[in-house]
Design an enzyme around this catalytic site. Structure first.
Site, PDB file in Angstrom:
ATOM      1  N   HIS A 200     128.943  48.331  53.522  1.00  0.00           N
ATOM      2  CA  HIS A 200     128.338  47.283  54.340  1.00  0.00           C
ATOM      3  C   HIS A 200     129.357  46.600  55.237  1.00  0.00           C
ATOM      4  O   HIS A 200     129.015  46.010  56.249  1.00  0.00           O
ATOM      5  CB  HIS A 200     127.544  46.314  53.464  1.00  0.00           C
ATOM      6  N   GLU A 443     115.228  56.033  49.919  1.00  0.00           N
ATOM      7  CA  GLU A 443     116.685  56.185  49.870  1.00  0.00           C
ATOM      8  C   GLU A 443     117.169  56.702  48.524  1.00  0.00           C
ATOM      9  O   GLU A 443     118.362  56.763  48.270  1.00  0.00           O
ATOM     10  CB  GLU A 443     117.388  54.882  50.261  1.00  0.00           C
ATOM     11  N   ASP A 467     122.064  55.598  51.717  1.00  0.00           N
ATOM     12  CA  ASP A 467     121.929  55.746  50.268  1.00  0.00           C
ATOM     13  C   ASP A 467     121.364  57.100  49.886  1.00  0.00           C
ATOM     14  O   ASP A 467     121.765  57.679  48.881  1.00  0.00           O
ATOM     15  CB  ASP A 467     121.049  54.622  49.700  1.00  0.00           C
ATOM     16  N   CYS A 514     116.575  54.323  59.382  1.00  0.00           N
ATOM     17  CA  CYS A 514     117.348  53.115  59.676  1.00  0.00           C
ATOM     18  C   CYS A 514     118.767  53.210  59.124  1.00  0.00           C
ATOM     19  O   CYS A 514     119.550  52.286  59.246  1.00  0.00           O
ATOM     20  CB  CYS A 514     116.642  51.873  59.152  1.00  0.00           C
TER      21      CYS A 514
HETATM   22  C1  PEP Z   1     120.484  52.983  53.928  1.00  0.00           C
HETATM   23  O1  PEP Z   1     120.722  53.102  52.726  1.00  0.00           O
HETATM   24  O2  PEP Z   1     120.506  53.928  54.738  1.00  0.00           O
HETATM   25  C2  PEP Z   1     120.155  51.656  54.481  1.00  0.00           C
HETATM   26  C3  PEP Z   1     119.731  51.501  55.714  1.00  0.00           C
HETATM   27  O3  PEP Z   1     120.344  50.590  53.665  1.00  0.00           O
HETATM   28  P1  PEP Z   1     121.784  49.935  53.377  1.00  0.00           P
HETATM   29  O4  PEP Z   1     122.799  50.648  54.231  1.00  0.00           O
HETATM   30  O5  PEP Z   1     121.665  48.492  53.699  1.00  0.00           O
HETATM   31  O6  PEP Z   1     121.964  50.206  51.923  1.00  0.00           O
HETATM   32 MG    MG Z   2     120.274  51.441  51.421  1.00  0.00          MG
END
Ligand code: PEP
Ligand code: MG
Length: 593
Positions: A200, A443, A467, A514
């Site tokens: 993140h 995910e 994920d 996403c």
């Molecule tokens: C993902 O896992 O692709 C996602 C968009 O969620 P995050 O990156 O916030 O875990």
């Molecule tokens: Mg995720």
């Protein structure tokens, strides 16, 4: 890709690209220096001097906190600024002053030893209280103590929110909340020894448009304070004290990129549509409501993923319903006609802990109590947030997205909860959108395999490739040691993406990606060809992705996807994609990612 910039004499380091881009500036090493406390008794004559030093260190600390408070207010508003105001007020407290003075006097103690003793005493007292909120204040007291001690001992504190000049940060690691608070005017880029491209921290860096390389193992040994550093994150290079020739090349490259940005800017108001008219939605991933207008200026059609975790981080307790409502309402009100914002309920756990929840330590947090799983132990997390989202849905088209789903039962339970809260709001005569769309993140491999069942019980699916990749390939997305194994374009992940899209379409539901893959221009053709309905990406990636979509035939993308799906290695898939981009003369676009 070979570097466009380097001279042969340049010394190079490399790591993992967390956020592409190039930057040149002096290094600021974020190293915690040890604070050496003098615990020996001092001479009686030295007492007044130690007392005077207290006032000096306290004034300096107060000034620093005032600057941070002001910045936090400008950037995020009242609640975040209040944290630093509280720190400042604690320092100004007369009782605290009296305790430090008394300790110096009674124990003939050096100031550093007095600060340590008084702070630790206060922190321990708080820790013994039953109230969780007050318990958590112990961390504040210790934080203030560290600041005061650093100033008393003359050890410079690195304050990431109050930098005096533009720098490139070099650190062991940066937490997601530290990254979220970076000043984009002053942080030209960052380099960390640890970290990975889908942590993140990296996601925040991309959202903020700060070039970053992580997993640069020797960064802290080889880069010295104030060394001139060229961070060429686009090509995974760090140059320490570059040659004049390299600096010239950097400046020329910067101008080229600016030119390319200007050329792409003309696409802002055009739809993301292929040459034969197949249209997809291109929306933004945001982490703070104030990122939306910049995203719209880049051409985003609403928000495909609002990561709400950052509302919950870098603070002392849960954000209230009123605070959350304000944030979601701000997003809803900024939406233009035809746009929607997908608000993801909080996804805590994994690499996003929340210290004030005092969660037990887990040996494998990514496989532990993360996302919707946490709501069982902390139902207030979900209830407050859903109420806030529902209430804000009266002001613009909002959708709810649940993270980390692995079972159909989880979705049923969440929907029951949502229905109860709708009834509650209805009884309270609060306006909300009763038809609010509900989707889930796909995910986990379990959700991917069950996609056709899940698609029947929700309104839309959103594929979290970050994920999905880590769980499918059993590769920790944050572990630099196995970063080379982490590949969202490996055949196994691709098969899942295809299955999910087909399952959703079978039941007339739309699918978004996403995860970070959606923002990679190398993958745009492939995702388009797989039939993806919408891409949600960081704002800066939007113009380049749109350029690719508008330059191709949907039929060609479908052909590429079919070929990609029969490959057995990621290298073969990459080769296919690179060839297609070259054929379309779109390789330049990748510079802008
Ligand atoms: C993902 O896992 O692709 C996602 C968009 O969620 P995050 O990156 O916030 O875990
Ligand atoms: Mg995720």
């Amino acid at each position: 890709m070979a570097s466009l910039l380097l001279a042969t004499e340049d010394a190079l380091l490399s790591g993992v690209i967390a956020s592409p881009g190039i930057a040149l500036g002096p290094a600021l090493l974020v190293k915690k220096q040890p604070l050496t406390i003098n615990r020996q008794p001092i001479a009686a004559e030295a007492i007044p001097q130690e007392m005077a030093l207290f006032f000096q260190a306290r004034d300096q600390s107060i000034q620093q906190l005032q600057a941070i408070e002001e910045k936090a207010y400008q950037r995020f508003g009242e609640p975040e600024a209040a944290i630093f105001e509280a720190h400042r007020l604690l320092l100004e407290d007369e009782l605290f002053e009296a305790e430090v003075m008394a300790y110096i006097q009674q124990h003939q103690a050096a100031l550093s030893s007095a600060i340590e003793a008084v702070i630790e005493q206060q922190a321990l007292t708080l820790e013994q209280l039953a109230d969780d909120y007050l318990k958590a204040r112990a961390a504040d007291i210790r934080d203030i103590g560290q600041r005061l001690l650093s100033n008393a001992l003359g050890v410079p504190l690195v304050d990431l929110q109050a930098l005096s000049k533009p720098v490139i940060l070099v650190a062991e690691t940066l937490t997601p909340s530290e990254t979220a608070q970076l000043d984009v005017e002053k942080v030209l880029g960052f380099i960390t020894r640890l970290g990975s491209s889908t942590s993140h921290t990296a996601i925040m860096a991309r959202a903020l448009g700060i070039p970053a390389l992580v997993g640069v193992h020797q960064a802290l040994e080889l880069i010295h304070q104030d060394d001139l550093v060229l961070l060429e994150a686009t090509n995974n290079h760090v140059v320490i004290n570059p040659t004049a020739e390299t600096i010239e090349a950097f400046k020329a490259q910067q101008q080229r990129e600016q030119r390319q940005q200007r050329l792409l800017a003309v696409l802002t108001d055009h739809p993301a549509v292929t040459l034969e008219g197949h249209q997809v939605r291109l929306s933004a991933n945001i982490s703070h409501f104030n990122e939306l207008s910049a995203a719209q200026q880049q051409g985003a059609e609403g928000v495909g993923l609002y990561r709400t975790e950052f509302l919950f981080m870098g603070r002392e307790g849960l954000p209230s319903e009123a605070e959350q409502f304000q944030a979601y309402q701000a997003v809803a009100q900024q939406l233009r006609s035809g746009e929607a914002a997908v608000i993801r309920t909080v996804d805590i756990g994994g690499d996003k802990p929340l210290p004030y929840l005092n969660l037990p330590t887990e040996s494998n947090p990514f496989l532990g109590c993360r996302g919707v799983r946490l709501y069982q132990q902390h139902p207030e997390l979900l209830q407050i947030q859903l109420r806030a989202i529902l209430r804000a849905s009266a002001f613009g088209k909002l959708c709810i997205l649940f993270p980390m789903i692995s079972l159909v039962e989880e979705v049923h339970a969440l929907q029951e909860q949502l229905a109860r809260l709708k009834q509650q709001l209805h009884a309270e005569k609060q306006p909300f959108d009763p038809q609010i769309s509900v989707g889930i993140m796909v995910e986990t491999p379990a959700a991917a395999v069950m996609a056709s069942h899940l698609a029947q019980i929700v309104d839309f699916l959103s594929i979290g490739t970050n994920d999905l990749t880590q769980y499918t390939l059993a590769v920790d997305r944050g572990n630099p040691l196995i970063a080379s194994l982490y590949n969202p374009l490996s055949p196994a992940v691709l098969q899942f993406v295809k299955q999910i899209i087909d399952a959703a379409h079978q039941f007339g539901k739309s699918v978004c990606v996403c995860g970070e893959l959606a923002g990679d221009t190398q993958a745009t053709l492939l995702l388009l060809g797989l039939g993806l309905d919408s891409f949600s990406v960081s704002a800066r990636a939007i113009p380049a992705i749109k350029k690719v979509i508008r330059s191709v035939h949907f039929a060609a993308a479908q052909q590429l996807a079919q070929q990609a799906l029969i490959q057995s290695t990621a290298a073969d898939i990459h080769r296919l994609m690179t060839q297609s981009m070259e054929k379309l003369a779109l390789t330049d676009i990748t510079l802008l990612q």
